[in-house]
Write a protein that holds these residues in place. Structure first.
Motif, mmCIF file in Angstrom:
data_model
loop_
_atom_site.group_PDB
_atom_site.id
_atom_site.type_symbol
_atom_site.label_atom_id
_atom_site.label_comp_id
_atom_site.label_asym_id
_atom_site.label_seq_id
_atom_site.Cartn_x
_atom_site.Cartn_y
_atom_site.Cartn_z
ATOM 1 N N LYS A 1 -5.554 38.128 -9.642
ATOM 2 C CA LYS A 1 -6.471 37.203 -9.852
ATOM 3 C C LYS A 1 -6.860 36.376 -11.509
ATOM 4 C CE LYS A 1 -10.689 37.886 -8.301
ATOM 5 N NZ LYS A 1 -12.062 38.232 -7.882
ATOM 6 N N ILE B 1 -7.037 38.019 -14.149
ATOM 7 C CA ILE B 1 -7.826 38.654 -14.995
ATOM 8 C C ILE B 1 -7.611 39.859 -15.611
ATOM 9 C CG2 ILE B 1 -9.935 37.726 -13.883
ATOM 10 C CD1 ILE B 1 -10.339 40.603 -12.509
ATOM 11 N N LYS C 1 -14.143 36.229 -11.354
ATOM 12 C CA LYS C 1 -12.938 35.145 -11.281
ATOM 13 C C LYS C 1 -12.406 35.034 -12.529
ATOM 14 C CE LYS C 1 -15.664 32.878 -7.493
ATOM 15 N NZ LYS C 1 -16.308 31.576 -7.447
ATOM 16 N N GLU C 2 -12.928 35.389 -13.627
ATOM 17 C CA GLU C 2 -12.184 35.039 -14.956
ATOM 18 C C GLU C 2 -12.505 36.029 -15.940
ATOM 19 O OE1 GLU C 2 -14.727 31.248 -16.542
ATOM 20 O OE2 GLU C 2 -12.528 31.103 -15.999
#
Length: 743
Positions: A463, A465, A502-503
């Motif tokens: 993802k 991250i 998401k981040e």
């Protein structure tokens, strides 16, 4: 026409019935007054007896000290050995009797009991048997002074020059001690000084000392010892006596140490005549009112008997389930109202019972369906899991490079957590009774957290991250805890953090808040930079099936059970879980738990049962094992592991084949699956165990791992039970236990 009111008749009856308890209470008060009067009289007599006894004891003590003082004079002490002191000693004895008027005679005895000197002259004629007895009793007491009671009428006649009955004497004796110049015998006993006190003289002194007569009309004073009346003064002409007594002092009587008692007797009638008259009058009144009340109660009972009996009979019919309508016509309005209420109640109960019976049938059917579903699901899930876990354990034993071994270890960790969740979901009794038990063992929490970061790093990398561990410079945190449950909670929180971020980054932190020799308090925090949670959802987020937003399930998936399960597990550990979040900025979950401190340093984390496998040499087992298993995958898993252990085996595809083979061949041990075609494992085991001379150990290896399944296996005589998926460490231990036990 209105029916008469039952309440009115009841009121009139109760009004009269209340009078009776009041009168009875009055009677009880009279009785209490009578008892109090008697008790006060007894207390007064007891006080008088104690006061007089204390005075007499004081007199005896005084005379005893005077006698001891006289015995210490030279003339008296040396008289038995030196007759020249006789005249001087006689003068001292006369002076002693004169100064102490209660003493009527005083004599000096030698060590053989003969009288050396005495005053008055009549005392010299005392019988030798008596004086010898006094000397022997004094020697028994082993004291310098002693008090003896002499109850001999002839002694009274001699000393008083008159016949006086029931007037015993008190003899005070003092040992005569002669001081000598000899070092071997500085003090020698020369004899005994004896003083006689008549009890009549003692009582005369008591009357003067207390400035009151020792007895009044209706009173009697007695001095007793061992139930013998030594002296009695006064007469009480009554059979009902009040008595007060007290002990005077310890004396010797008939060569036995006992107590002298002072007793006062008084007629009870002096206190009770007035009370008795009042009690008789009150009793007659109570009896009369009781007779009247008895007739009233009898009349009321007759008026109530029949309708109450009818209502009672109908109530019993209702209790038996016969809800028929009441048609009796009752005399009182209250009974009519009760009958109507019973009819209405019967109709309602009949309808509700019918409805409950239908609901009971539905509930029982639903329960049976649910139980069967859970049993089927348990078997169906555990069967493929057995293959996964089994091949994983076989893979662990194969040649792997370091990266592959680490992958296998992480997969094994996941399978352990998955098996724990499956066990808790499918064990219906634990879920219903909330009785999930913690399996506590030693654990290094730092290594556990490092494993979790390694486990989730690929998902975070996918993802984009960051995933990091903050251990606050800690090298190891060794505690005793349920490692699988701690992992399960942290995996739930880390999974949620990754799913909703998401981040940014995911951070797992561990910090020791407090630590002593017994307890280590640890704080875990899982922080993310994800979507956050609205403030109005924070209080309900730990409830089951609750998610922060209605569109979360569609976008992110999930059932909403993870946080509820995590909170339940943290509560079971005795800890607390909380969260802080701001919509759009991220969430922080905090777990605070106090674990038991482990005293030993762990070299590495204990990640699975595979790491603690035992090593047993089975090369001595030449007899094959019988494996009863119908699933091909499970056959491969079990047989390959048995081959690795160096054990030979034979296969049986169902229970019938297993029975046939076990009946014809000799096997070291039987691994018996429970659910098989043709004949199941329970039936096959029961058949084999009933055979004469059959003693081969049977181990159930089954996906039926619920508590009742295990208990059922043990009831029929199966020796052990291993649940699928099979833990090879557990299987190896069971094989070692039963194979070597049967050798």
């Amino acid at each position: 026409m209105n029916s008469p009111r039952f309440s009115q008749a009841l009121f009139a009856s109760v009004l009269l019935l209340v009078i009776i308890p009041l009168l009875v209470l009055a009677g009880l008060m009279i009785g209490r007054f009578y008892l109090n009067s008697i008790e006060q009289a007894k207390t007064s007599l007891q006080w008088q007896a104690r006061n007089n006894a204390a005075s007499l004891e004081q007199l005896i003590f005084k005379l005893e000290k005077n006698s001891q003082l006289l015995s210490s004079t030279k003339a008296i002490a040396e008289l038995p050995d030196t007759v020249v002191y006789s005249q001087f000693a006689l003068v001292q004895l006369q002076q002693f009797v004169t100064d102490n008027p209660q003493i009527i005679a005083s004599i000096v005895l030698d060590n053989q009991g003969f009288i050396v000197e005495g005053y008055p002259i009549t005392s010299l004629t005392l019988n030798y048997a008596l004086t010898k007895s006094i000397l022997d009793s004094a020697q028994i007491s082993n004291n310098q002074n002693s008090i003896q009671v002499i109850n001999k009428p002839q002694l009274n006649e001699l000393l008083f020059q008159t016949e006086t009955k029931q007037n015993a004497l008190i003899a005070i004796t003092s040992t005569l001690l002669h001081e000598q110049d000899s070092l071997s015998e500085p003090i020698r006993k020369t004899g005994l000084l004896v003083s006689f006190i008549p009890l009549s003289e003692a009582l005369k002194w008591l009357a003067v000392h207390n400035e009151q007569p020792t007895y009044q009309s209706g009173k009697q004073v007695q001095i007793t010892v061992q139930d013998h009346v030594l002296y009695s003064l006064g007469v009480v002409e009554s059979t009902a006596l009040l008595t007060g007594s007290a002990s005077i002092s310890n004396v010797l009587f008939n060569n036995e140490r006992t107590a002298l008692h002072f007793r006062i007797n008084e007629a009870e009638t002096a206190y009770t005549n007035a009370v008795k008259e009042t009690a008789i009058a009150g009793g007659l009144l109570i009896i009369g009112l009781s007779v009247v009340s008895l007739f009233l109660v009898h009349w009321l009972t007759q008026r109530l008997h029949n309708p109450l009996n009818r209502i009672t009979a109908l109530s019993r019919e209702f209790a038996c389930g016969n809800y028929k309508k009441i048609t009796d016509d009752f005399h009182y309005q209250e009974f009519k109202d009760i009958a109507q209420s019973l009819n209405s109640m019967a109709e309602t109960i009949d309808i509700q019972i019918t409805s409950l019976q239908l609901e009971k049938v539905r509930a029982e059917h639903s329960e049976q369906v649910k139980s069967q579903f859970l049993a089927n699901m348990s078997h169906e899930i555990r069967t493929p899991m057995n293959g996964i876990v089994g091949f994983l354990q076989l893979l662990k034993k194969s040649q792997l490079n370091s990266e592959q071994a680490d992958f296998v270890r992480q997969i094994n960790n996941c399978s352990d957590v998955l098996l724990t969740v499956i066990n808790d979901i499918l064990d219906f009794s634990k879920i219903e009774a909330n009785k999930i038990e913690l399996d506590t063992r030693e654990c290094n929490l730092i290594a556990l957290c490092q494993d979790l970061i390694v486990l989730f790093k690929p998902s975070c990398d996918a993802k984009g991250i960051a995933c990091q561990l903050n251990i606050n410079q800690l090298k190891a945190v060794n505690v005793e805890c349920d490692e699988i449950r701690v992992k399960q909670v942290l995996i739930n929180l880390l999974s949620n953090a990754i799913k909703f971020t998401k981040e940014g980054e995911i951070t797992l932190s561990i910090n020791v808040i407090d630590k002593d020799a017994h307890t280590t308090t640890v704080e875990f925090t899982v922080t993310d930079t994800g979507i956050g949670i609205a403030e109005d959802k924070l209080t309900v987020l730990f409830n089951p099936f609750v998610q922060a937003q209605s569109n979360i399930m569609r976008e992110y998936g999930g059932t909403g059970l993870g946080l509820a399960i995590s909170k339940g597990l943290v509560d079971l550990m005795g800890g607390e879980i909380s969260l802080k979040s701001k919509l759009g900025e991220g969430t922080t979950f905090t777990i605070m738990v106090s674990f038991k401190t482990h005293s030993h340093v762990l070299s590495k984390a204990k990640t699975s049962q595979l790491d603690t496998a035992i090593t047993v040499d089975f090369s001595s087992i030449k007899t094959p094992l019988l494996v009863a298993e119908d699933n091909p995958i499970n056959q491969i898993v079990i047989t390959k592991y048995l081959s690795q252990l160096g054990l030979s085996y034979e296969l049986a595809e169902n229970g019938q084949i297993a029975c046939d083979k076990a009946s014809m061949n000799n096997y070291a041990l039987i691994l018996m699956d429970i659910q098989m075609p043709v004949m199941d494992g329970l039936t096959a085991s029961k058949t084999l165990l009933k055979q004469e001379g059959f003693n081969t150990p049977i181990i159930a290896v089954s996906a039926n791992a619920m508590r009742e399944d295990i208990e059922k296996s043990m009831e029929i005589g199966i020796h052990d039970h291993i649940a699928k998926p099979i833990d090879f460490t557990e299987l190896e231990r069971a094989l070692a236990k039963w194979l070597f036990q049967s050798i």
